[in-house]
Enzyme design. Structure first.
Site, PDB file in Angstrom:
ATOM      1  N   ARG A 149      -3.283  -2.938   5.028  1.00 42.97           N
ATOM      2  CA  ARG A 149      -3.123  -2.192   5.842  1.00 42.97           C
ATOM      3  C   ARG A 149      -4.170  -1.061   6.011  1.00 42.97           C
ATOM      4  O   ARG A 149      -4.231  -0.337   4.952  1.00 42.97           O
ATOM      5  CB  ARG A 149      -1.953  -1.571   5.947  1.00 42.97           C
ATOM      6  CG  ARG A 149      -1.334  -0.614   7.173  1.00 42.97           C
ATOM      7  CD  ARG A 149       0.054  -0.059   6.975  1.00 42.97           C
ATOM      8  NE  ARG A 149      -0.400   1.244   6.588  1.00 42.97           N
ATOM      9  CZ  ARG A 149       0.604   2.470   6.542  1.00 42.97           C
ATOM     10  NH1 ARG A 149       1.694   2.248   7.267  1.00 42.97           N
ATOM     11  NH2 ARG A 149       0.369   3.387   6.075  1.00 42.97           N
ATOM     12  N   TYR A 161      -1.535  10.601   9.736  1.00 43.81           N
ATOM     13  CA  TYR A 161      -0.487   9.749   9.151  1.00 43.81           C
ATOM     14  C   TYR A 161      -1.217   8.683   8.423  1.00 43.81           C
ATOM     15  O   TYR A 161      -1.956   7.828   8.832  1.00 43.81           O
ATOM     16  CB  TYR A 161       0.437   9.133  10.367  1.00 43.81           C
ATOM     17  CG  TYR A 161       1.124   8.025   9.659  1.00 43.81           C
ATOM     18  CD1 TYR A 161       0.573   6.666  10.085  1.00 43.81           C
ATOM     19  CD2 TYR A 161       1.914   8.011   9.031  1.00 43.81           C
ATOM     20  CE1 TYR A 161       1.310   5.571   9.677  1.00 43.81           C
ATOM     21  CE2 TYR A 161       2.730   7.085   8.386  1.00 43.81           C
ATOM     22  CZ  TYR A 161       1.998   5.750   8.649  1.00 43.81           C
ATOM     23  OH  TYR A 161       2.652   4.644   8.145  1.00 43.81           O
ATOM     24  N   ASP A 213      -1.018   0.356  11.447  1.00 46.66           N
ATOM     25  CA  ASP A 213       0.252   1.246  11.929  1.00 46.66           C
ATOM     26  C   ASP A 213       0.006   2.322  12.953  1.00 46.66           C
ATOM     27  O   ASP A 213      -1.143   3.196  12.575  1.00 46.66           O
ATOM     28  CB  ASP A 213       1.148   1.588  10.603  1.00 46.66           C
ATOM     29  CG  ASP A 213       2.539   2.195  10.885  1.00 46.66           C
ATOM     30  OD1 ASP A 213       2.651   2.173  12.154  1.00 46.66           O
ATOM     31  OD2 ASP A 213       3.226   2.126  10.055  1.00 46.66           O
ATOM     32  N   HIS A 215       2.391   3.986  14.099  1.00 49.53           N
ATOM     33  CA  HIS A 215       3.307   4.966  13.926  1.00 49.53           C
ATOM     34  C   HIS A 215       4.326   5.603  15.215  1.00 49.53           C
ATOM     35  O   HIS A 215       4.352   6.868  14.982  1.00 49.53           O
ATOM     36  CB  HIS A 215       2.948   5.911  12.887  1.00 49.53           C
ATOM     37  CG  HIS A 215       3.975   6.155  11.831  1.00 49.53           C
ATOM     38  ND1 HIS A 215       4.655   7.426  11.673  1.00 49.53           N
ATOM     39  CD2 HIS A 215       4.161   5.598  10.845  1.00 49.53           C
ATOM     40  CE1 HIS A 215       5.142   7.295  10.563  1.00 49.53           C
ATOM     41  NE2 HIS A 215       5.296   6.054   9.906  1.00 49.53           N
ATOM     42  N   GLU A 239       1.294  -2.041  14.176  1.00 46.38           N
ATOM     43  CA  GLU A 239       2.779  -1.846  13.922  1.00 46.38           C
ATOM     44  C   GLU A 239       3.127  -0.790  14.954  1.00 46.38           C
ATOM     45  O   GLU A 239       2.365   0.142  15.127  1.00 46.38           O
ATOM     46  CB  GLU A 239       2.838  -1.541  12.539  1.00 46.38           C
ATOM     47  CG  GLU A 239       4.182  -1.101  11.964  1.00 46.38           C
ATOM     48  CD  GLU A 239       4.251  -0.904  10.485  1.00 46.38           C
ATOM     49  OE1 GLU A 239       3.479  -1.425   9.727  1.00 46.38           O
ATOM     50  OE2 GLU A 239       5.123  -0.093  10.050  1.00 46.38           O
ATOM     51  N   GLU A 265      10.794  -0.521  11.596  1.00 47.79           N
ATOM     52  CA  GLU A 265      11.291   0.091  10.274  1.00 47.79           C
ATOM     53  C   GLU A 265      12.264   0.947  10.210  1.00 47.79           C
ATOM     54  O   GLU A 265      13.013   1.253   9.375  1.00 47.79           O
ATOM     55  CB  GLU A 265       9.993   0.564   9.488  1.00 47.79           C
ATOM     56  CG  GLU A 265       9.454   1.862  10.179  1.00 47.79           C
ATOM     57  CD  GLU A 265       8.210   2.297   9.569  1.00 47.79           C
ATOM     58  OE1 GLU A 265       7.324   1.456   9.108  1.00 47.79           O
ATOM     59  OE2 GLU A 265       7.961   3.607   9.362  1.00 47.79           O
ATOM     60  N   ARG A 286      10.401  -5.622  10.882  1.00 42.76           N
ATOM     61  CA  ARG A 286       9.880  -4.452  10.154  1.00 42.76           C
ATOM     62  C   ARG A 286      11.091  -3.979   9.113  1.00 42.76           C
ATOM     63  O   ARG A 286      11.029  -3.288   8.346  1.00 42.76           O
ATOM     64  CB  ARG A 286       9.190  -3.368  10.587  1.00 42.76           C
ATOM     65  CG  ARG A 286       7.800  -3.876  10.975  1.00 42.76           C
ATOM     66  CD  ARG A 286       6.997  -3.938   9.861  1.00 42.76           C
ATOM     67  NE  ARG A 286       6.646  -2.687   9.193  1.00 42.76           N
ATOM     68  CZ  ARG A 286       6.371  -2.465   7.938  1.00 42.76           C
ATOM     69  NH1 ARG A 286       6.552  -3.501   7.030  1.00 42.76           N
ATOM     70  NH2 ARG A 286       6.209  -1.268   7.467  1.00 42.76           N
ATOM     71  N   GLU A 342       5.558  -5.560   2.583  1.00 41.89           N
ATOM     72  CA  GLU A 342       4.731  -4.419   2.448  1.00 41.89           C
ATOM     73  C   GLU A 342       4.915  -4.147   0.961  1.00 41.89           C
ATOM     74  O   GLU A 342       6.068  -3.957   0.605  1.00 41.89           O
ATOM     75  CB  GLU A 342       5.216  -3.221   3.291  1.00 41.89           C
ATOM     76  CG  GLU A 342       4.310  -2.301   3.058  1.00 41.89           C
ATOM     77  CD  GLU A 342       4.721  -0.782   4.041  1.00 41.89           C
ATOM     78  OE1 GLU A 342       3.821  -0.221   4.254  1.00 41.89           O
ATOM     79  OE2 GLU A 342       5.774  -0.739   4.478  1.00 41.89           O
ATOM     80  N   TRP A 405       6.032  11.647  15.017  1.00 39.60           N
ATOM     81  CA  TRP A 405       5.037  11.539  13.809  1.00 39.60           C
ATOM     82  C   TRP A 405       4.801  10.230  13.503  1.00 39.60           C
ATOM     83  O   TRP A 405       5.856   9.427  13.408  1.00 39.60           O
ATOM     84  CB  TRP A 405       5.476  12.447  12.992  1.00 39.60           C
ATOM     85  CG  TRP A 405       4.791  12.259  11.552  1.00 39.60           C
ATOM     86  CD1 TRP A 405       3.582  12.884  11.185  1.00 39.60           C
ATOM     87  CD2 TRP A 405       4.936  11.611  10.371  1.00 39.60           C
ATOM     88  NE1 TRP A 405       3.114  12.568   9.936  1.00 39.60           N
ATOM     89  CE2 TRP A 405       4.059  11.747   9.271  1.00 39.60           C
ATOM     90  CE3 TRP A 405       6.266  10.738   9.890  1.00 39.60           C
ATOM     91  CZ2 TRP A 405       3.804  11.056   8.143  1.00 39.60           C
ATOM     92  CZ3 TRP A 405       5.877   9.863   8.856  1.00 39.60           C
ATOM     93  CH2 TRP A 405       4.796  10.216   7.880  1.00 39.60           C
TER      94      TRP A 405
HETATM   95  O1  EZ4 Z   1       6.351   6.514   7.409  1.00 37.09           O
HETATM   96  O2  EZ4 Z   1       8.253   5.234   4.847  1.00 37.09           O
HETATM   97  O3  EZ4 Z   1       4.573   1.313   7.499  1.00 37.09           O
HETATM   98  N1  EZ4 Z   1       5.197   2.228   6.585  1.00 37.09           N
HETATM   99  C1  EZ4 Z   1       5.496   3.562   7.167  1.00 37.09           C
HETATM  100  C2  EZ4 Z   1       6.002   4.401   6.397  1.00 37.09           C
HETATM  101  C3  EZ4 Z   1       6.834   5.335   6.653  1.00 37.09           C
HETATM  102  C4  EZ4 Z   1       7.816   6.123   5.856  1.00 37.09           C
HETATM  103  C5  EZ4 Z   1       9.172   6.580   6.320  1.00 37.09           C
HETATM  104  O4  EZ4 Z   1      10.014   7.098   5.364  1.00 37.09           O
HETATM  105  O5  EZ4 Z   1       5.426   3.706   8.243  1.00 37.09           O
HETATM  106  O6  EZ4 Z   1       4.898   5.160   5.523  1.00 37.09           O
HETATM  107 CO    CO Z   2       4.970   1.851   9.363  1.00 43.02          CO
END
Ligand code: EZ4
Ligand code: CO
Length: 405
Positions: A149, A161, A213, A215, A239, A265, A286, A342, A405
């Site tokens: 990743r 992030y 990702d 996010h 992702e 997730e 996820r 992961e 976030w």
């Molecule tokens: O932000 O685990 O794909 N993984 C992620 C993680 C999440 C944190 C949240 O607790 O996006 O890093």
């Molecule tokens: Co993620």
């Protein structure tokens, strides 16, 4: 036949970061462990278990895993939610651990046995700029990873992030009584990321799997544009492109790009995946085995997904503990549509507190053949690492508006 449950206790520890676990003990001395860690809301799950669930477990038959799941889910009236489902997931993992120990078998054998020899995993490579990212990619490839990743800093933003600062391993939560606040700029991200990921692909060649990702930070139209722009990179997955609640709008993303989408997730039940799976709006689920109600529930999600040719790629950051990773690997070894795990890695102290039979080698994980989940917890060592508040950051736009976030 195992004896009744005689004790159910909650363990809170901080070997490098906060973890919560449940310990279930039977009358004949078998001990099962489950992960109850919910990043930034750890004590809520600890209380849910200690105050409301542990007393209900006493005297129950630990062999009745499905009945206990139904009892805790349907029997509490209030359904779903991350705290509830993480609590149920912890109990479920502990009961599978006990069932495996009672049978003298690793849990994957109880789930039907191995359908593969080992489980492909991916880890993270992060760099503040593209040269640093390429160095990080080289470093994780040298450790054997074939799936990576890639996350990178964005010009003009101090923090992004998924990108570590100062060379330390990336850790999403930071210590303190309140989250740190970061500035986020989606337009700057969208200008920068296609070129950065194209540079990674050019650097590694066609074979390594690359993941990224987003996010939950894009609108559907932005997500569609990014997916199209990234098609030449040949991602394994993109992702969490849009905010988790906005499921209908993934139809728009799907109309414009064939980039594989991984989502969920933060989802904890099959009902949150129902539309995503049955409309084929995603390619990968996820959900983490601990957050989504344990092995009992995640394997139902996997079975639904299998019908629609959707595969599993469970969440495995440092805040999903080595106990949950074990559960994910047992399920993964026995589940045909499990694609990838992961594996972010753990602090050395976490490996010491949570001894595990699972092992990493050559870009893959295997749960090992110890009975149950293959976990032993060093409780004396755990007691030396006291809980301290830590939170995921929050993000604001340049004008100060709170954003995802
Ligand atoms: O932000 O685990 O794909 N993984 C992620 C993680 C999440 C944190 C949240 O607790 O996006 O890093
Ligand atoms: Co993620």
């Amino acid at each position: 036949m195992t004896d009744r449950i005689v004790a159910a206790e909650v363990l809170i520890t901080r070997p490098g970061r906060n973890y919560v676990a449940i310990k279930v003990t039977t009358a004949d001395g078998l001990v099962g462990w489950g992960d109850a860690t919910l990043n930034g809301r750890e004590l809520a799950v600890a209380s849910y278990l200690r105050d409301h669930v542990c007393p209900l477990l006493l005297g129950r038959d630990p062999a009745r895993i499905e009945d206990t799941w139904q009892y805790l889910y349907r029997g509490c009236y209030w359904r779903r939610g991350a705290v509830t489902m993480a609590g149920i997931g912890a109990v479920d993992l502990a009961l599978w651990d006990i069932k495996g120990k009672a049978a003298g078998m690793p849990v994957y054998q109880l789930l039907g046995g191995a359908v593969r020899d080992r489980i492909l995993c991916y880890t993270h490579a992060t760099g503040i700029d593209t040269p640093a990212l390429l160095d990080a990619v080289d470093e994780v490839r040298a450790r054997g990873f074939r799936a990576i990743r890639a996350q990178t800093g964005v010009p003009g933003l101090d923090k992004v992030y998924g990108v570590s600062s100062g060379g330390a391993a990336y850790e999403p939560a930071g210590p303190g009584l309140a989250p740190v606040e970061e500035i986020w700029d989606t337009d700057a991200y969208l200008r920068h990321i296609p070129g950065a990921l194209a540079a990674v692909r050019a650097h590694v060649g066609p074979e390594p799997a690359l993941l990224h990702d987003a996010h939950h930070r894009l609108t559907p139209n932005q997500a569609a544009r990014l997916g199209k722009a990234l098609e030449p990179v040949d991602l394994f997955w993109l992702e969490d492109v849009t905010p988790a609640e906005n499921q209908d709008m993934l139809r728009l993303v799907r109309r414009h790009t064939t980039v594989p989408l991984a989502i969920g997730e933060v989802f904890t039940t099959i009902w949150e995946f129902q539309q995503l799976i049955t409309e084929q709006l995603i390619d990968f689920v996820r959900a983490a085995v601990s957050h989504a109600g344990g092995i009992t529930h995640l394997r139902r999600i996997a079975a639904l997904a299998e019908v629609w040719q959707v595969r599993l790629g469970p969440h495995g950051p440092s805040d999903v503990s080595p106990i949950a990773l074990a559960g994910s690997l047992h399920l993964g070894l026995a589940t045909p549509n499990f694609a990838i795990q992961e594996y972010m890695g753990y602090h050395d102290a976490a490996h010491e507190v949570f001894w595990h039979s699972w092992r990493y080698a050559d870009g893959h994980l295997h749960p090992g053949d110890a009975p149950g989940l293959g976990i032993e917890v060093d409780e004396a060592l755990a007691a030396r690492f006291e809980y301290a508040p830590a939170y995921l950051p929050v993000a604001r736009c340049r004008d100060g508006t709170l954003t995802d976030w």
